[in-house]
Design a protein around this motif. Structure first.
Motif, PDB file in Angstrom:
ATOM      1  N   PRO A 161      28.925  52.868  37.657  1.00  0.00           N
ATOM      2  CA  PRO A 161      28.125  52.131  38.692  1.00  0.00           C
ATOM      3  C   PRO A 161      28.602  52.436  39.959  1.00  0.00           C
ATOM      4  CG  PRO A 161      29.616  50.989  36.989  1.00  0.00           C
ATOM      5  CD  PRO A 161      29.729  52.321  36.670  1.00  0.00           C
ATOM      6  N   VAL A 162      28.101  52.333  41.134  1.00  0.00           N
ATOM      7  CA  VAL A 162      28.305  52.160  42.473  1.00  0.00           C
ATOM      8  C   VAL A 162      28.282  50.951  43.163  1.00  0.00           C
ATOM      9  CG1 VAL A 162      27.668  53.331  44.673  1.00  0.00           C
ATOM     10  CG2 VAL A 162      27.442  54.627  42.351  1.00  0.00           C
ATOM     11  N   MET A 163      29.282  50.566  43.829  1.00  0.00           N
ATOM     12  CA  MET A 163      29.525  49.396  44.365  1.00  0.00           C
ATOM     13  C   MET A 163      29.846  49.539  46.046  1.00  0.00           C
ATOM     14  SD  MET A 163      31.387  46.720  42.015  1.00  0.00           S
ATOM     15  CE  MET A 163      32.387  47.943  41.330  1.00  0.00           C
ATOM     16  N   GLU A 164      29.263  48.668  46.674  1.00  0.00           N
ATOM     17  CA  GLU A 164      29.706  48.882  48.195  1.00  0.00           C
ATOM     18  C   GLU A 164      31.011  48.011  48.250  1.00  0.00           C
ATOM     19  OE1 GLU A 164      26.965  47.604  51.238  1.00  0.00           O
ATOM     20  OE2 GLU A 164      25.454  49.227  50.681  1.00  0.00           O
ATOM     21  N   VAL A 165      31.716  48.351  49.237  1.00  0.00           N
ATOM     22  CA  VAL A 165      33.215  47.877  49.346  1.00  0.00           C
ATOM     23  C   VAL A 165      33.685  46.536  49.247  1.00  0.00           C
ATOM     24  CG1 VAL A 165      33.444  48.306  51.640  1.00  0.00           C
ATOM     25  CG2 VAL A 165      35.391  48.330  50.344  1.00  0.00           C
ATOM     26  N   ARG A 166      32.498  45.744  49.787  1.00  0.00           N
ATOM     27  CA  ARG A 166      32.711  44.419  49.794  1.00  0.00           C
ATOM     28  C   ARG A 166      32.487  43.935  48.429  1.00  0.00           C
ATOM     29  NH1 ARG A 166      30.418  41.424  54.812  1.00  0.00           N
ATOM     30  NH2 ARG A 166      31.868  42.467  55.714  1.00  0.00           N
ATOM     31  N   GLU A 167      31.657  44.261  47.637  1.00  0.00           N
ATOM     32  CA  GLU A 167      31.372  43.864  46.451  1.00  0.00           C
ATOM     33  C   GLU A 167      32.476  44.279  45.393  1.00  0.00           C
ATOM     34  OE1 GLU A 167      27.940  45.399  44.422  1.00  0.00           O
ATOM     35  OE2 GLU A 167      28.210  44.699  42.864  1.00  0.00           O
ATOM     36  N   ALA A 168      32.818  45.440  45.593  1.00  0.00           N
ATOM     37  CA  ALA A 168      33.938  46.227  44.872  1.00  0.00           C
ATOM     38  C   ALA A 168      35.291  45.314  44.942  1.00  0.00           C
ATOM     39  CB  ALA A 168      34.409  47.625  45.138  1.00  0.00           C
ATOM     40  N   MET A 169      35.450  44.794  46.088  1.00  0.00           N
ATOM     41  CA  MET A 169      36.817  44.245  46.427  1.00  0.00           C
ATOM     42  C   MET A 169      36.770  42.745  45.828  1.00  0.00           C
ATOM     43  SD  MET A 169      39.085  46.415  47.202  1.00  0.00           S
ATOM     44  CE  MET A 169      38.480  48.079  46.995  1.00  0.00           C
ATOM     45  N   SER A 170      35.515  42.150  45.874  1.00  0.00           N
ATOM     46  CA  SER A 170      35.496  40.915  45.235  1.00  0.00           C
ATOM     47  C   SER A 170      35.609  41.118  43.716  1.00  0.00           C
ATOM     48  CB  SER A 170      34.115  40.627  45.502  1.00  0.00           C
ATOM     49  OG  SER A 170      33.734  39.323  44.840  1.00  0.00           O
ATOM     50  N   GLN A 171      35.043  41.972  43.289  1.00  0.00           N
ATOM     51  CA  GLN A 171      35.550  42.342  41.917  1.00  0.00           C
ATOM     52  C   GLN A 171      37.189  42.300  41.222  1.00  0.00           C
ATOM     53  OE1 GLN A 171      33.740  44.603  37.896  1.00  0.00           O
ATOM     54  NE2 GLN A 171      32.433  44.155  39.580  1.00  0.00           N
TER      55      GLN A 171
ATOM     56  N   TYR B 184      39.186  41.691  43.300  1.00  0.00           N
ATOM     57  CA  TYR B 184      40.165  40.181  43.443  1.00  0.00           C
ATOM     58  C   TYR B 184      40.168  39.535  42.411  1.00  0.00           C
ATOM     59  CZ  TYR B 184      42.011  36.013  45.086  1.00  0.00           C
ATOM     60  OH  TYR B 184      42.684  35.022  45.560  1.00  0.00           O
ATOM     61  N   THR B 185      38.843  39.353  41.603  1.00  0.00           N
ATOM     62  CA  THR B 185      38.740  38.351  40.409  1.00  0.00           C
ATOM     63  C   THR B 185      39.493  38.979  39.323  1.00  0.00           C
ATOM     64  OG1 THR B 185      36.304  38.271  41.250  1.00  0.00           O
ATOM     65  CG2 THR B 185      36.972  37.557  38.815  1.00  0.00           C
ATOM     66  N   ARG B 186      39.539  40.223  38.991  1.00  0.00           N
ATOM     67  CA  ARG B 186      40.275  40.740  38.185  1.00  0.00           C
ATOM     68  C   ARG B 186      41.783  40.647  38.442  1.00  0.00           C
ATOM     69  NH1 ARG B 186      37.378  44.081  34.419  1.00  0.00           N
ATOM     70  NH2 ARG B 186      35.284  44.306  35.045  1.00  0.00           N
TER      71      ARG B 186
ATOM     72  N   LYS C 175      45.638  44.894  36.027  1.00  0.00           N
ATOM     73  CA  LYS C 175      46.457  45.654  37.054  1.00  0.00           C
ATOM     74  C   LYS C 175      45.149  46.463  37.307  1.00  0.00           C
ATOM     75  CE  LYS C 175      50.765  47.680  37.575  1.00  0.00           C
ATOM     76  NZ  LYS C 175      51.777  46.943  37.458  1.00  0.00           N
ATOM     77  N   CYS C 176      44.950  46.541  38.758  1.00  0.00           N
ATOM     78  CA  CYS C 176      43.812  47.097  39.398  1.00  0.00           C
ATOM     79  C   CYS C 176      44.313  48.094  40.255  1.00  0.00           C
ATOM     80  CB  CYS C 176      42.887  46.289  40.302  1.00  0.00           C
ATOM     81  SG  CYS C 176      42.316  45.106  39.085  1.00  0.00           S
ATOM     82  N   ALA C 177      43.546  49.347  40.367  1.00  0.00           N
ATOM     83  CA  ALA C 177      43.884  50.309  41.315  1.00  0.00           C
ATOM     84  C   ALA C 177      42.685  50.758  42.309  1.00  0.00           C
ATOM     85  CB  ALA C 177      44.638  51.971  40.568  1.00  0.00           C
TER      86      ALA C 177
ATOM     87  N   ALA D 103      41.547  47.750  52.080  1.00  0.00           N
ATOM     88  CA  ALA D 103      42.395  46.887  52.149  1.00  0.00           C
ATOM     89  C   ALA D 103      42.182  45.630  52.829  1.00  0.00           C
ATOM     90  CB  ALA D 103      43.776  47.420  52.906  1.00  0.00           C
ATOM     91  N   TYR D 104      41.457  45.622  53.926  1.00  0.00           N
ATOM     92  CA  TYR D 104      41.073  44.712  54.754  1.00  0.00           C
ATOM     93  C   TYR D 104      39.762  43.990  54.085  1.00  0.00           C
ATOM     94  CZ  TYR D 104      37.487  42.290  57.630  1.00  0.00           C
ATOM     95  OH  TYR D 104      36.571  41.402  57.969  1.00  0.00           O
ATOM     96  N   GLU D 105      39.051  44.300  53.081  1.00  0.00           N
ATOM     97  CA  GLU D 105      38.133  43.572  52.330  1.00  0.00           C
ATOM     98  C   GLU D 105      38.944  43.043  50.998  1.00  0.00           C
ATOM     99  OE1 GLU D 105      35.192  42.550  52.408  1.00  0.00           O
ATOM    100  OE2 GLU D 105      34.117  43.881  53.799  1.00  0.00           O
ATOM    101  N   TRP D 106      39.744  43.626  50.662  1.00  0.00           N
ATOM    102  CA  TRP D 106      40.819  43.034  49.639  1.00  0.00           C
ATOM    103  C   TRP D 106      41.411  41.711  50.189  1.00  0.00           C
ATOM    104  CZ3 TRP D 106      42.832  42.046  44.777  1.00  0.00           C
ATOM    105  CH2 TRP D 106      44.254  41.554  44.879  1.00  0.00           C
ATOM    106  N   PHE D 107      42.021  42.060  51.491  1.00  0.00           N
ATOM    107  CA  PHE D 107      42.790  40.909  51.838  1.00  0.00           C
ATOM    108  C   PHE D 107      41.971  39.624  52.306  1.00  0.00           C
ATOM    109  CE2 PHE D 107      45.071  38.416  55.329  1.00  0.00           C
ATOM    110  CZ  PHE D 107      46.204  38.003  54.436  1.00  0.00           C
ATOM    111  N   SER D 108      40.490  39.754  52.768  1.00  0.00           N
ATOM    112  CA  SER D 108      39.638  39.050  53.095  1.00  0.00           C
ATOM    113  C   SER D 108      39.332  37.947  51.685  1.00  0.00           C
ATOM    114  CB  SER D 108      38.375  39.545  53.632  1.00  0.00           C
ATOM    115  OG  SER D 108      37.435  39.841  52.613  1.00  0.00           O
ATOM    116  N   HIS D 109      39.614  38.538  50.819  1.00  0.00           N
ATOM    117  CA  HIS D 109      39.394  37.444  49.753  1.00  0.00           C
ATOM    118  C   HIS D 109      40.857  36.644  49.333  1.00  0.00           C
ATOM    119  CE1 HIS D 109      35.815  39.000  48.138  1.00  0.00           C
ATOM    120  NE2 HIS D 109      36.190  40.073  48.291  1.00  0.00           N
ATOM    121  N   VAL D 110      41.854  37.283  49.477  1.00  0.00           N
ATOM    122  CA  VAL D 110      43.170  36.729  49.322  1.00  0.00           C
ATOM    123  C   VAL D 110      43.108  35.359  50.554  1.00  0.00           C
ATOM    124  CG1 VAL D 110      45.702  37.011  49.447  1.00  0.00           C
ATOM    125  CG2 VAL D 110      44.220  38.830  48.763  1.00  0.00           C
TER     126      VAL D 110
END
Lengths: 236, 236
Positions: free
Chosen positions: A77-87, A89-91, A97-99, A142-149
């Motif tokens: 599956p291919v995801m854009e970074v915003r959607e990917a970091m949302s997923q 974050y949920t996980r 443990k996510c990488a 990292a920015y998109e990750w943190f926007s969820h935090v």
């Protein structure tokens, strides 16, 4: 390149991440050039672990995203970074443990490394110049990750706790009565100097002037200052 | 630093931006170190313009955002980068000339430069390490900008149908040069009537007055009206 590792570490620290894993770094490890570009994120550099290959680096991970600039014929599956970091974050919130995996700048990830990922992350870029520097790609992820935090923090701890600074920065508006005081004074002063010339024009001109001052959202202090300005300009 | 200018140029190219303006670069210009980190964005480096001060660099701009890491006691609206770039995109789509201003890495923007901005942009960062490298701050802003270009490309029809009213509601701003004309006239008039009384107070008082007029988001017509108001009040 050490410079890229350091830049990645700095971006990680800026956006609340800390676990950096390196696979067979080209120039060995530790690398003083990494510390040079890491700013104050030296703890991330010091704590980075070095692994022989990608499977070893990912051994304890539950969910892995691979970044790539190229479209590949991989059945992922291919995801854009915003959607990917949302997923992600949920996980991660559930304790998984996510990488996020980044390849060497020039060549990108090998197909056999990509095959270890659950999904591919893409970053939308201009077609004119689609090649992101690896440090800059880490910044975006990292920015998109943190926007969820950050967003989650704001809702979890209630807005009153999470946003005091934003609220302080908004000027405290004067009352409509105070604003009316300034407007009345200005209108009289303009009447006084026969500003309108043609009386029929006053209505619309005055409405426009008033609108700019209403729109400025003046504080009590600013109203006082502007009253002083009008008075001073009249020389009274 | 040349390296930061190059990194900024590269991020601009990656995310579809091209107009780079430098104010009094520390190490002069051109700077070979900028080209070293610009990747293939050399045209942005070659086309960059150099300006003596911030007002000169912003002269033809309609809408200006200032980035800052610090909370300031300035009466400017504060927006997070996602919201800020959304507004910038709306304005730029209407043909307004928009700018995002970045300060020197260590010291940030001066208060008098901030006073020329319509709003302040913040990037959500970890409290543990809140200082973004300037090149990385440009990456985040440019990325958020491009996410609108990218999304709009996919939904051009829906947007043009759904948002005409919202777009009309945004006032068409005067250029910074026109605004500067009004501000210069008002400052001279206030000097003339000895408004400041104590010279040491002028700096902060004038900054506050200026900020209210910048915040009002004046159109070209409104600037002309206000120039008339100042002139009339002085009885000249």
């Amino acid at each position: 390149m050490g410079e890229n590792i350091g830049a990645a570490a700095r971006a990680m620290a800026n956006f609340g991440l800390s676990d950096l894993r390196l696979v067979a770094p080209r120039d060995g490890w530790p690398n003083p050039k990494a510390s040079d570009t890491a700013g104050k994120a030296l703890n991330i550099i010091d704590d980075a672990t070095v692994h022989e290959d990608v499977p070893a680096a990912l051994a304890d991970c539950n969910f892995v995203l691979a970044t790539t600039a190229r479209e590949r014929a991989m059945s992922l599956p291919v995801m854009e970074v915003r959607e990917a970091m949302s997923q992600l974050y949920t996980r991660a919130s559930r304790g998984e443990k996510c990488a996020v995996m980044f390849g060497p700048e020039r060549t990108g990830l090998e197909n056999e490394d990509m095959a270890l990922a659950d999904a591919v992350v893409t970053i939308p870029v201009s077609t004119e110049y689609a090649s992101l520097n690896i440090g800059q790609a880490v910044v975006v992820c990292a920015y998109e990750w943190f926007s969820h935090v950050h967003t989650a923090g704001a809702t979890t701890f209630a807005r009153s706790v999470a946003q005091p600074n934003a609220l302080q920065a908004v000027p405290e508006l004067a009352t409509r009565e105070q604003l009316q005081g300034l407007l009345g004074q200005l209108e009289l002063a303009l009447d006084d100097v026969n500003f309108w010339r043609v009386p029929e024009k006053k209505d619309i001109m005055w409405r426009n002037i008033r609108a700019t001052l209403v729109r400025a959202g003046l504080s009590e202090q600013e109203i006082a200052t502007w009253r002083g300005v009008v008075k001073a300009l009249r020389g009274k």
